[in-house]
Design a protein around this motif. Structure first.
Motif, PDB file in Angstrom:
ATOM      1  N   TRP A  65       0.830  -1.201   0.000  1.00 18.35           N
ATOM      2  CA  TRP A  65       0.000   0.000   0.000  1.00 18.35           C
ATOM      3  C   TRP A  65       0.865   1.252   0.000  1.00 18.35           C
ATOM      4  O   TRP A  65       0.595   2.198  -0.757  1.00 18.35           O
ATOM      5  CB  TRP A  65      -0.936   0.006   1.211  1.00 18.35           C
ATOM      6  CG  TRP A  65      -1.877   1.164   1.197  1.00 18.35           C
ATOM      7  CD1 TRP A  65      -3.116   1.218   0.619  1.00 18.35           C
ATOM      8  CD2 TRP A  65      -1.643   2.474   1.738  1.00 18.35           C
ATOM      9  NE1 TRP A  65      -3.673   2.457   0.779  1.00 18.35           N
ATOM     10  CE2 TRP A  65      -2.798   3.259   1.462  1.00 18.35           C
ATOM     11  CE3 TRP A  65      -0.587   3.054   2.438  1.00 18.35           C
ATOM     12  CZ2 TRP A  65      -2.901   4.590   1.861  1.00 18.35           C
ATOM     13  CZ3 TRP A  65      -0.693   4.384   2.833  1.00 18.35           C
ATOM     14  CH2 TRP A  65      -1.833   5.138   2.549  1.00 18.35           C
ATOM     15  N   LEU A  66       1.899   1.272   0.835  1.00 18.55           N
ATOM     16  CA  LEU A  66       2.781   2.444   0.889  1.00 18.55           C
ATOM     17  C   LEU A  66       3.435   2.697  -0.468  1.00 18.55           C
ATOM     18  O   LEU A  66       3.486   3.838  -0.941  1.00 18.55           O
ATOM     19  CB  LEU A  66       3.853   2.243   1.963  1.00 18.55           C
ATOM     20  CG  LEU A  66       3.375   2.307   3.414  1.00 18.55           C
ATOM     21  CD1 LEU A  66       4.492   1.864   4.360  1.00 18.55           C
ATOM     22  CD2 LEU A  66       2.891   3.706   3.784  1.00 18.55           C
ATOM     23  N   SER A  67       3.925   1.650  -1.094  1.00 15.98           N
ATOM     24  CA  SER A  67       4.585   1.809  -2.392  1.00 15.98           C
ATOM     25  C   SER A  67       3.621   2.333  -3.447  1.00 15.98           C
ATOM     26  O   SER A  67       3.999   3.115  -4.318  1.00 15.98           O
ATOM     27  CB  SER A  67       5.191   0.472  -2.843  1.00 15.98           C
ATOM     28  OG  SER A  67       6.231   0.068  -1.974  1.00 15.98           O
ATOM     29  N   GLU A  68       2.375   1.914  -3.351  1.00 14.47           N
ATOM     30  CA  GLU A  68       1.364   2.365  -4.313  1.00 14.47           C
ATOM     31  C   GLU A  68       0.903   3.795  -4.058  1.00 14.47           C
ATOM     32  O   GLU A  68       0.233   4.393  -4.910  1.00 14.47           O
ATOM     33  CB  GLU A  68       0.156   1.419  -4.262  1.00 14.47           C
ATOM     34  CG  GLU A  68       0.459   0.018  -4.793  1.00 14.47           C
ATOM     35  CD  GLU A  68      -0.631  -0.973  -4.462  1.00 14.47           C
ATOM     36  OE1 GLU A  68      -1.612  -0.571  -3.779  1.00 14.47           O
ATOM     37  OE2 GLU A  68      -0.507  -2.146  -4.841  1.00 14.47           O
ATOM     38  N   HIS A  69       1.273   4.341  -2.895  1.00 18.86           N
ATOM     39  CA  HIS A  69       0.798   5.679  -2.533  1.00 18.86           C
ATOM     40  C   HIS A  69       1.952   6.635  -2.238  1.00 18.86           C
ATOM     41  O   HIS A  69       1.873   7.490  -1.360  1.00 18.86           O
ATOM     42  CB  HIS A  69      -0.153   5.590  -1.335  1.00 18.86           C
ATOM     43  CG  HIS A  69      -1.459   4.927  -1.667  1.00 18.86           C
ATOM     44  ND1 HIS A  69      -1.599   3.560  -1.707  1.00 18.86           N
ATOM     45  CD2 HIS A  69      -2.674   5.444  -2.015  1.00 18.86           C
ATOM     46  CE1 HIS A  69      -2.849   3.257  -2.052  1.00 18.86           C
ATOM     47  NE2 HIS A  69      -3.514   4.386  -2.247  1.00 18.86           N
ATOM     48  N   GLY A  70       3.022   6.483  -2.992  1.00 17.72           N
ATOM     49  CA  GLY A  70       4.085   7.472  -2.991  1.00 17.72           C
ATOM     50  C   GLY A  70       5.072   7.406  -1.856  1.00 17.72           C
ATOM     51  O   GLY A  70       5.915   8.299  -1.723  1.00 17.72           O
ATOM     52  N   GLN A  71       5.004   6.365  -1.018  1.00 16.87           N
ATOM     53  CA  GLN A  71       5.941   6.232   0.098  1.00 16.87           C
ATOM     54  C   GLN A  71       7.035   5.234  -0.255  1.00 16.87           C
ATOM     55  O   GLN A  71       6.825   4.303  -1.024  1.00 16.87           O
ATOM     56  CB  GLN A  71       5.203   5.789   1.361  1.00 16.87           C
ATOM     57  CG  GLN A  71       4.080   6.733   1.773  1.00 16.87           C
ATOM     58  CD  GLN A  71       4.572   8.118   2.096  1.00 16.87           C
ATOM     59  OE1 GLN A  71       5.424   8.298   2.970  1.00 16.87           O
ATOM     60  NE2 GLN A  71       4.053   9.113   1.399  1.00 16.87           N
TER      61      GLN A  71
END
Length: 329
Positions: A65-71
């Protein structure tokens, strides 16, 4: 290979890393184990989260989720969650805390980048994670009365402790609304600096975020600025808090909520560090309690914590508080 977990060769073979050099790394306060892999010029990090004590599925869910949301979470290379194996991108050796020990001039820049990353995370819709609700806040704070107080030989009003926290936290819960993604252990040991310059500026990577919930934006700010394992100067804490408030547009109630969650988190940590000593045989965590206790006392001084402060006045002797909770039976 005798010290390596059973099944490691089979997993690495299936992931295309057969024959890689394996170097065990120091562990954390959990049952997880970590290994650095090298195969020619390629490198990777292997996490072993053995069932039934550990479950890597939450880590995988949050990382994706983080990778998919710019983190900047580590990319997943291969996984076998049922057996406890996760192979990820290797973020290198520049953990923020360790890097700052060697490069103290980079402190301001590194913390500015960490604050800016939180601002960016909090601008995004919250992830599909469980809520940080009252029951969770109380369960965590209760670690103080369940573990620290008995270890210190204190007979306290446990029911009154819960009631005081519920009174102090209720206004905060009403302001959480839809909430933000809360990583819960966002501090200098869990932030990797990916090629920083001498002033600490540069990309930062996240690790140890598998317990993410949806809660209040002040929580991760407290984790970072009232760090149990690293002394954050009071001036830097104030400056970074101001930076966050300015960038995020946080309202007038934010300072009180920061104190509420600071006291809640620090009470929890005192309990956890005591448990690590008494249950798990890890006494080194006791050395951190005075720093955590000192931060907790500062938080308790805020009017928002008056019910909890009154409980401490009635239940925790002044000699214990003057010693910053450092002596345990």
């Amino acid at each position: 290979m005798s010290e390596l977990p059973d099944g490691i060769a089979e997993f690495l073979g299936s992931a295309g890393w057969a024959g890689a050099d394996i170097a065990p790394l120091a562990g954390d306060a959990s049952f997880r184990r970590y290994f650095r892999l090298r195969s020619g010029d390629a490198k990777a990090m292997l996490m072993y989260a053995p069932p039934p004590e550990e479950d890597p599925e939450p880590f995988l869910k949050v990382a994706k989720w983080l990778s998919e949301h710019g983190q900047r979470a580590p990319q997943i290379i291969a996984e076998d969650a049922g057996a406890g194996w996760v192979l990820t991108e290797d973020f290198g050796d520049d953990r923020m805390r360790d890097w700052l020990d060697v490069h103290p001039a980079g402190e301001l820049g590194a913390y500015e980048a960490a604050i800016d990353a939180l601002v960016d995370l909090h601008r995004r819709p919250a992830g599909p994670f469980d809520p940080y609700d009252m029951a969770t806040y109380l369960r965590e704070a209760r670690l103080f009365t369940e573990w620290y107080c008995p270890a210190a030989g204190l007979d306290v009003d446990a029911a009154g402790f819960d009631a005081a926290w519920e009174e102090a936290l209720q206004p905060l819960l009403e302001r959480q609304e839809s909430g933000v993604t809360v990583l819960r252990d966002y501090h200098a040991e869990n932030i990797m600096l990916l090629g920083p310059d001498e002033q600490g500026h540069g990309e930062q990577g996240l690790i140890d975020f598998q317990d993410a919930l949806v809660g209040h934006p002040a929580y991760d700010l407290v984790s970072l600025l009232q760090d149990a394992r690293r002394e954050v100067p009071r001036e830097l804490e104030a400056k970074m808090l101001k930076r966050y408030v300015s960038a995020s547009g946080a309202g007038a109630d934010f300072a009180g909520d920061y104190a509420r969650l600071g006291a809640q988190r620090n009470a929890k940590i005192v309990g956890i560090f005591t448990r690590l000593h008494r249950r798990d045989g890890k006494p080194r965590y006791l050395d951190f309690i005075p720093r955590v206790w000192e931060a907790m006392e500062r938080d308790l001084a805020h009017p928002a914590l008056s019910p909890v402060a009154a409980w401490f006045d009635e239940n925790i002797p002044g000699t214990v508080r003057a010693d910053r909770g450092g002596k345990l039976a």
